[in-house]
Design an enzyme around this catalytic site. Structure first.
Site, PDB file in Angstrom:
ATOM      1  N   ASP A 131     -12.669  -4.464   1.709  1.00  0.00           N
ATOM      2  CA  ASP A 131     -12.818  -4.566   3.119  1.00  0.00           C
ATOM      3  C   ASP A 131     -14.062  -5.686   3.331  1.00  0.00           C
ATOM      4  O   ASP A 131     -14.357  -5.878   4.605  1.00  0.00           O
ATOM      5  CB  ASP A 131     -13.136  -3.398   3.874  1.00  0.00           C
ATOM      6  CG  ASP A 131     -11.911  -2.585   3.945  1.00  0.00           C
ATOM      7  OD1 ASP A 131     -10.905  -3.066   3.666  1.00  0.00           O
ATOM      8  OD2 ASP A 131     -11.938  -1.525   4.257  1.00  0.00           O
ATOM      9  N   ARG A 164       0.833  -1.234   0.047  1.00  0.00           N
ATOM     10  CA  ARG A 164      -0.002  -0.074  -0.052  1.00  0.00           C
ATOM     11  C   ARG A 164       0.949   1.327  -0.057  1.00  0.00           C
ATOM     12  O   ARG A 164       1.251   1.770   1.030  1.00  0.00           O
ATOM     13  CB  ARG A 164      -0.867   0.159   1.204  1.00  0.00           C
ATOM     14  CG  ARG A 164      -1.888  -1.091   1.217  1.00  0.00           C
ATOM     15  CD  ARG A 164      -3.134  -1.148   2.377  1.00  0.00           C
ATOM     16  NE  ARG A 164      -2.541  -1.486   3.463  1.00  0.00           N
ATOM     17  CZ  ARG A 164      -3.234  -1.093   4.677  1.00  0.00           C
ATOM     18  NH1 ARG A 164      -4.346  -0.901   4.701  1.00  0.00           N
ATOM     19  NH2 ARG A 164      -2.612  -1.458   5.770  1.00  0.00           N
ATOM     20  N   ARG A 179      -9.394  -3.330  16.186  1.00  0.00           N
ATOM     21  CA  ARG A 179      -8.938  -1.905  15.452  1.00  0.00           C
ATOM     22  C   ARG A 179     -10.013  -1.518  14.953  1.00  0.00           C
ATOM     23  O   ARG A 179      -9.883  -0.206  14.990  1.00  0.00           O
ATOM     24  CB  ARG A 179      -7.738  -2.212  14.760  1.00  0.00           C
ATOM     25  CG  ARG A 179      -6.319  -2.623  15.062  1.00  0.00           C
ATOM     26  CD  ARG A 179      -5.546  -2.648  14.007  1.00  0.00           C
ATOM     27  NE  ARG A 179      -5.539  -1.551  12.834  1.00  0.00           N
ATOM     28  CZ  ARG A 179      -5.745  -1.689  11.614  1.00  0.00           C
ATOM     29  NH1 ARG A 179      -5.771  -3.177  11.426  1.00  0.00           N
ATOM     30  NH2 ARG A 179      -5.848  -0.712  11.049  1.00  0.00           N
TER      31      ARG A 179
END
Length: 486
Positions: free
Chosen positions: A349, A157, A444
Site C-alpha cells: 500500500d 485478489r 475511500r
C-alpha cells in the site's frame, strides 16, 4: 431469531433507449453534460511545514466493524476515519439489521437486531472490505450470502482462501450467481479445525479468525498474516471474550466461545497514512511533524528513507519528524530499490507513493510488486506528469530526475486508492498545475487529505468539475487509449 435471505439475485439492468424516428441531424446518443465530478487541483512545486494529525486506520477499522456482528450487546469504536469505505461498511451493517450510530469520530454498533444474512449486492459493489461479514454471519447465525467483493482494481485478489478456510471449520460453501452461499453443515454452527493458508492473506486471516472465535472447539490456523491490523482485531475479539493466542506470529490458536459480548476499542493510527505523509515530506524536500505514530509499524519505510538521505527523528513516543530539506540533509536524495512483501516487509500500500518519490531522486530504482499482480497502473499517470518509468509485468525501472524524469503538471486520473494518492504526491513536486480526476478512489481511504495538505502549506483545492463532453470531444477520444480519460 428468524433470519431472512432474499431470493432476488440481481436488480433489473438499467437500459437506455433512443428514438429511431429522426428528422435531420441530432445527437441524442452522445454523452450529456450532467455529471458533477470532484477533482483535486494542485499548483506546484510545494514546500511543506508544520504538523499533521494521522487519522485512525482504515484497514483496521473495516474488520473491526465486521467483528461487531460476532457480539451480543453494543460495541463502541473510537477514532474511526471519516472516509467513504467506513461509511459503506456502516451501511452494510445497517442493511443487515444492526443499529449503527456515528458521532464525533466514534461508531456504536448493536447487532442484536440483525434479521437477515444476505448482504445487498449494490452495497457490496462499493467496498471489498464488506466481504469480512461472511465469517461473523456464518459463525453467529449459521449462514451467509455475500456477493463477491468490489474495491480497487489492482489485480487478482481471490477469496478462495477465505472459502476453503470456512470449509475447514465445517461450513458448506457454494459459489453461484456471483455470490458466495455459506452455511454450517451441522445446521447449528461452525466447529474447530485446522487450516494452513497457502499465502499469508490479511483478509483471509481476519475472516477466519472471526469465524473461529465462535466455532465449537479449537482452531489452528497456520501461515497466517502478521500485519498490525490482524493484531488489533485479535485484541478486540479477546476483549469481547474470545480466546486467541499467537496474533502477530505465523500461527493462531483459537478456542471458540459460544457467545461474545460487545466491547470498546480505540482504532490505532493509520500506518499507511503515516507513510504517505513521510513520503510527502521527502518528495517536496520539506520538514514536517506527524502524530500519533507507531514507529514500529512503519520501520521498513523509515529504513528506506534514511537510506535515501532523509533525517527522521522520534521526538516522543508518538511523534516523528521527517526532513528532506536541503538545509538539513546537505545533498539530494539517493535512489533505492523496494520489493513489496507481507508485514514486516515493505507494504504494497506504500509502493505507488514510493514510486512517485523515486522519480525525484538521483539514479535509478527497481520497484518489484510481489503482492498484487496489477498494481502498476499509477505508472502511466506518473508518466503523464513527466516521469520516466519502464514497466514490465509487476516490475518497474524508475529513473530519477538526473536520468530523464522531470515532473510537470498535467491532467491525470486516480485509478485506485493508493495509486491516486501517489499522483497527489507527484503533483506537489511537479512544476505547474496538476488536475486529478476520479478522486473518489482517494477519498475511500484518506480523510480530508486536501485540508491536511493545505494546513502544511500545499496549494491544493477540491473543486467540482462538470463532465460536459461535446460531439468533437467524443470523436476525438473515440480511438484514444482506454486509460487516457474517463
Amino acid at each position: 431469531m428468524a433470519l431472512s435471505c432474499s431470493n432476488t439475485l440481481f436488480p433489473k439492468p438499467f437500459v437506455t433507449s433512443c428514438s429511431s424516428q429522426t428528422q435531420g441531424t441530432h445527437f441524442s446518443n452522445l454523452p450529456q453534460p450532467t455529471k458533477q465530478d470532484p477533482i483535486f487541483k494542485i499548483k506546484g512545486p510545494s514546500t511543506l511545514s508544520g504538523h499533521i494529525t494521522v487519522s485512525g486506520s482504515k484497514n483496521a477499522s473495516l474488520p473491526l466493524l465486521a467483528a461487531t456482528l460476532c457480539c451480543s450487546g453494543t460495541s463502541l469504536l473510537h477514532n474511526l476515519p471519516n472516509v467513504s469505505d467506513i461509511q459503506a461498511m456502516a451501511s452494510i451493517l445497517s442493511s443487515l439489521g444492526a443499529k449503527v450510530d456515528a458521532f464525533d469520530g466514534k461508531m456504536m454498533v448493536n447487532s442484536d437486531g440483525v434479521g437477515k444474512v444476505e448482504v445487498d449486492l449494490e452495497e457490496m459493489k462499493k467496498i471489498r472490505g464488506g466481504f469480512f461479514v461472511i465469517g461473523p454471519l456464518v459463525a453467529r447465525f449459521g449462514e451467509a450470502v455475500v456477493a463477491l467483493p468490489g474495491g480497487c482494481n489492482i489485480g487478482k485478489r481471490p477469496v478462495d482462501l477465505h472459502l476453503r478456510g470456512l470449509r475447514a471449520l465445517g461450513a458448506v460453501v457454494e459459489l453461484r450467481d456471483g455470490k458466495v452461499w455459506a452455511r454450517a453443515a451441522n445446521g447449528r454452527g461452525l466447529v474447530g479445525g485446522k487450516f494452513r493458508l497457502d499465502y499469508p492473506s490479511v483478509g483471509a486471516t481476519e475472516t477466519l479468525m472471526m469465524a473461529a472465535s465462535m466455532a465449537d472447539g479449537t482452531t489452528v490456523l497456520s501461515n497466517v498474516a502478521k500485519e498490525p491490523e490482524v493484531v488489533d482485531l485479535a485484541r478486540f475479539l479477546t476483549d469481547c471474550g474470545a480466546w486467541i493466542e499467537g496474533a502477530g506470529s505465523d500461527n493462531l490458536i483459537i478456542r471458540g466461545k459460544r457467545q461474545l459480548y460487545g466491547s470498546e476499542c480505540v482504532i490505532k493510527p493509520d500506518r499507511i497514512e503515516t507513510g504517505t505523509f513521510m513520503l510527502a515530506a521527502a518528495i517536496t524536500r520539506s520538514c514536517i511533524l506527524m502524530s500519533p505514530v507507531i514507529p514500529s509499524r512503519v520501520s521498513c519505510l523509515i529504513d528506506k528513507l534514511s537510506q535515501a538521505g532523509c533525517k527522521i527523528s522520534r521526538l516522543d513516543q508518538q511523534t516523528l519528524q521527517v526532513s528532506a530539506h536541503p538545509s538539513h540533509i546537505g545533498y539530494d536524495l539517493k535512489s533505492f530499490d523496494i520489493k513489496t512483501n507481507p508485514f514486516p516487509g515493505f507494504p504494497t500500500d506504500l509502493q505507488p507513493q514510493t514510486m512517485a518519490l523515486l522519480t525525484t531522486c538521483t539514479g535509478s530504482s527497481l520497484v518489484e510488486e510481489s503482492v498484487f499482480d496489477n498494481r502498476m497502473t499509477h505508472a502511466r499517470e506518473l508518466q503523464k506528469l513527466g516521469a520516466r518509468i519502464q514497466v514490465s509485468g509487476s516490475n518497474a525501472l524508475v529513473y530519477g530526475f538526473d536520468e530523464g524524469s522531470a515532473l510537470e503538471g498535467s491532467r491525470v486520473i486516480a485509478r485506485d486508492l493508493r495509486g491516486g494518492v501517489s499522483i497527489i504526491l507527484a503533483g506537489l513536486a511537479a512544476k505547474g498545475t496538476t488536475q486529478i480526476h476520479d478522486i473518489a478512489h482517494i477519498e475511500r481511504g484518506y480523510e480530508n487529505i486536501d485540508m491536511k495538505l493545505q494546513n502544511l502549506g500545499a496549494d491544493i483545492q477540491r473543486l467540482t468539475h462538470t463532465s460536459a463532453p461535446s460531439f468533437i470531444t467524443f470523436l476525438h477520444f473515440k480511438h484514444a487509449p482506454r486509460f487516457a480519460f474517463h
